[in-house]
Design a protein around this motif. Structure first.
Motif, short mmCIF file in Angstrom:
data_model
loop_
_atom_site.label_atom_id
_atom_site.label_comp_id
_atom_site.label_asym_id
_atom_site.label_seq_id
_atom_site.Cartn_x
_atom_site.Cartn_y
_atom_site.Cartn_z
N UNK A 26 17.72 3.68 8.71
CA UNK A 26 19.04 3.49 8.09
C UNK A 26 19.21 2.06 7.60
N UNK A 27 18.73 1.09 8.39
CA UNK A 27 18.84 -0.32 8.00
C UNK A 27 17.99 -0.60 6.76
N UNK A 28 16.79 -0.04 6.71
CA UNK A 28 15.92 -0.25 5.55
C UNK A 28 16.52 0.38 4.30
N UNK A 29 17.12 1.56 4.45
CA UNK A 29 17.76 2.22 3.30
C UNK A 29 18.94 1.39 2.81
N UNK A 30 19.68 0.80 3.74
CA UNK A 30 20.84 -0.02 3.37
C UNK A 30 20.41 -1.27 2.62
N UNK A 31 19.18 -1.75 2.89
CA UNK A 31 18.67 -2.95 2.22
C UNK A 31 18.00 -2.63 0.89
N UNK A 32 18.00 -1.38 0.50
CA UNK A 32 17.48 -1.01 -0.81
C UNK A 32 16.03 -0.56 -0.84
N UNK A 33 15.41 -0.31 0.32
CA UNK A 33 14.04 0.19 0.35
C UNK A 33 14.00 1.61 -0.22
N UNK A 34 12.96 1.89 -0.99
CA UNK A 34 12.80 3.24 -1.53
C UNK A 34 12.31 4.17 -0.43
N UNK A 35 12.47 5.49 -0.59
CA UNK A 35 11.96 6.43 0.41
C UNK A 35 10.46 6.26 0.67
N UNK A 36 9.68 5.99 -0.38
CA UNK A 36 8.24 5.80 -0.21
C UNK A 36 7.95 4.55 0.62
N UNK A 37 8.70 3.47 0.36
CA UNK A 37 8.51 2.24 1.12
C UNK A 37 8.88 2.43 2.59
N UNK A 38 9.97 3.13 2.83
CA UNK A 38 10.39 3.40 4.21
C UNK A 38 9.32 4.21 4.93
N UNK A 39 8.76 5.18 4.22
CA UNK A 39 7.74 6.03 4.83
C UNK A 39 6.49 5.23 5.18
N UNK A 40 6.00 4.42 4.21
CA UNK A 40 4.74 3.71 4.39
C UNK A 40 4.84 2.54 5.35
N UNK A 41 5.95 1.85 5.35
CA UNK A 41 6.06 0.61 6.11
C UNK A 41 6.78 0.76 7.45
N UNK A 42 7.61 1.76 7.59
CA UNK A 42 8.40 1.89 8.81
C UNK A 42 8.05 3.16 9.59
N UNK A 43 8.12 4.30 8.91
CA UNK A 43 7.92 5.57 9.61
C UNK A 43 6.47 5.78 10.00
N UNK A 44 5.56 5.71 9.02
CA UNK A 44 4.16 6.07 9.27
C UNK A 44 3.49 5.23 10.35
N UNK A 45 3.62 3.89 10.34
CA UNK A 45 2.96 3.11 11.41
C UNK A 45 3.42 3.51 12.81
N UNK A 46 4.71 3.79 12.95
CA UNK A 46 5.24 4.11 14.28
C UNK A 46 4.82 5.50 14.75
#
Length: 221
Positions: A124-144
């Protein structure tokens, strides 16, 4: 008893070069299908997070089909069915394709389970900062989710190793096929298949130990 054991030992030595090739073929197939199944699983997992109902439903049907269908059925469809459509694949290609589709479904399910256990505030924080869905997936979701899924993904690789023995049914010369030839030649089925099981246990143990090292390194990173 001693003469039978000695005879089996000589037969085993005669077949050893082919058995070594079979072990190499098994390892190569396991590595290849684990890698392709892992990569496709990441893609399937990504689309399982889609907010488009049609995409999400398609992914769920994909996972349900390949998780619910026996691997041997999938392999036979590709090996015996595709030639009727004028599509001919080698035994390796058939096995790799069938396993990849199946493994990807399982891996996507593991990743989705890990995702459901995530703290969504980061997303939610990344989306609020303007990250695209692809960026959120690659940098936040996938590593975890990958870190959380290491035990499940490791178990899947071990399953892949064991299930690779099905390849002998489509004439791929992996370890089980070579040991089958040994058993057919000397009729020492108990000794041959016990030794075959030992080979698989050793390879599975190596995979397990490697995964533990990777898991420990990630925990200390």
């Amino acid at each position: 008893m001693a003469s039978n054991l000695l005879s089996f030992y000589h037969d085993f030595l005669d077949q050893w070069p082919l058995i070594i090739r079979g072990i190499g073929a098994t390892i190569g197939l396991t590595v290849a299908m684990s890698l392709t199944g892992f990569l496709l699983g990441i893609v399937v997992f990504y689309f399982s997070l889609s907010r488009r109902p049609k995409v999400a439903r398609f992914v769920e049907r994909y996972k349900s089909f390949f998780i619910g269908t026996p691997l041997i059925c999938i392999i036979y469809i590709l090996y015996y069915g595709l030639p009727q459509l004028a599509i001919r694949l080698t035994p390796f290609e058939v096995t790799l394709l069938g396993f990849t589709l199946n493994i990807a479904a399982y891996n996507a399910a593991y990743l989705l389970t890990a995702y459901n256990g995530m703290d969504k505030t980061q997303i939610e924080a990344a989306a609020a900062q303007g990250f695209s869905p692809a960026q959120i997936y690659l940098w936040i979701i996938l590593p975890q989710v990958l870190r959380s899924s290491i035990p499940a993904l490791t178990n899947q690789v071990i399953y892949n190793l064991k299930d690779s023995s099905l390849a002998f049914l489509v004439q791929y010369p992996e370890l089980f096929a070579r040991m089958q030839e040994l058993a057919a030649g000397n009729f020492e089925f108990f000794k041959t298949y016990s030794l075959t099981a030992l080979f698989y246990v050793v390879m599975a143990t190596v995979i397990y130990m490697l995964s533990k090292r990777v898991e420990k390194r990630l925990q200390t990173a």
